[in-house]
Design a protein around this motif. Structure first.
Motif, short mmCIF file in Angstrom:
data_model
loop_
_atom_site.label_atom_id
_atom_site.label_comp_id
_atom_site.label_asym_id
_atom_site.label_seq_id
_atom_site.Cartn_x
_atom_site.Cartn_y
_atom_site.Cartn_z
N CYS A 56 -1.86 7.86 4.52
CA CYS A 56 -2.22 6.48 4.20
C CYS A 56 -3.14 5.88 5.26
O CYS A 56 -2.99 6.15 6.45
N SER A 84 -5.70 3.28 -1.92
CA SER A 84 -5.58 2.39 -3.08
C SER A 84 -4.18 2.45 -3.69
O SER A 84 -3.42 3.41 -3.49
N ALA A 85 -3.87 1.43 -4.47
CA ALA A 85 -2.59 1.38 -5.19
C ALA A 85 -2.51 2.54 -6.18
O ALA A 85 -1.42 3.08 -6.41
N GLU A 86 -3.64 2.94 -6.76
CA GLU A 86 -3.65 4.07 -7.70
C GLU A 86 -3.26 5.37 -7.01
O GLU A 86 -2.50 6.17 -7.57
N GLY A 114 0.40 5.18 -6.33
CA GLY A 114 1.11 5.30 -7.60
C GLY A 114 1.19 6.73 -8.09
O GLY A 114 2.25 7.20 -8.53
N GLU A 128 -1.08 -5.88 -0.36
CA GLU A 128 -1.09 -5.80 -1.83
C GLU A 128 -0.67 -4.41 -2.32
O GLU A 128 0.14 -4.28 -3.23
N VAL A 129 -1.21 -3.37 -1.70
CA VAL A 129 -0.87 -2.00 -2.09
C VAL A 129 0.60 -1.73 -1.80
O VAL A 129 1.31 -1.11 -2.60
N SER A 130 1.09 -2.22 -0.66
CA SER A 130 2.50 -2.03 -0.30
C SER A 130 3.42 -2.69 -1.32
O SER A 130 4.44 -2.10 -1.72
N ARG A 165 2.78 -3.37 -4.51
CA ARG A 165 2.73 -2.61 -5.76
C ARG A 165 3.47 -1.29 -5.64
O ARG A 165 4.13 -0.84 -6.58
N ALA A 166 3.40 -0.66 -4.47
CA ALA A 166 4.12 0.59 -4.24
C ALA A 166 5.62 0.37 -4.31
O ALA A 166 6.35 1.17 -4.91
#
Length: 148
Positions: free
Chosen positions: A17, A22-24, A27, A55-57, A59-60
């Motif tokens: 990381c 990215s969130a993708e 994911g 934001e990514v955290s 969503r994860a």
């Protein structure tokens, strides 16, 4: 590392990381880890998860909470910098936190890695230019910018 016969992690088992991850990407990694299809034989590792953006955290974490109900036998290790333990991911998973100090001597770790990164002499590999036919090498210098 308990046995030299154990393989190194495969490319799909590790997510390195950075703030640009990215969130993708996270994911896809979490889906590989949490959707049962490998019968529990893989160990998934997120390295430096504390560097993910907020934001990514978020969503994860949402995806993890959603997917963990599908698989109760997943194997996930999240490694973070102890100096950034108040970041989002380390805070969310703090109840599972374990402070780790390598238990093996450096020489034993080096021997294990040499076992896995050595190329057979007869293979005609470019690894022959590195010490002891290693396919991985580290080049360093005490002086910066000298053309490494």
């Amino acid at each position: 590392m308990n046995s030299p016969k154990q393989p190194l992690p495969a490319f799909d088992e590790v997510l390195l990381c950075t703030p640009q991850t990215s969130a993708e990407q996270v994911g896809l990694f979490l889906r590989r880890c949490l959707i049962p299809c490998h019968r529990g034989e893989k160990i998934y590792t997120m390295l430096y998860a504390d560097e993910l953006s907020y934001e990514v955290s978020c969503r994860a974490e949402e995806l993890f909470q959603h997917l963990q109900h599908h698989n109760s036998t997943y194997r996930l290790i999240i490694l973070c910098n102890c100096e950034r333990e108040h970041s989002y991911i380390p805070s969310v998973f703090s109840q599972y936190k374990v402070h780790m100090i390598p238990q093996r001597p450096l020489a034993e770790i080096q021997q294990y890695l040499q076992h896995h990164y050595r190329v057979a002499r007869s293979s005609g590999s470019a690894a022959s230019v590195f010490k002891d036919n290693m396919c991985v090498g580290v080049v360093s210098s005490k002086r910066a910018g000298v053309g490494k």
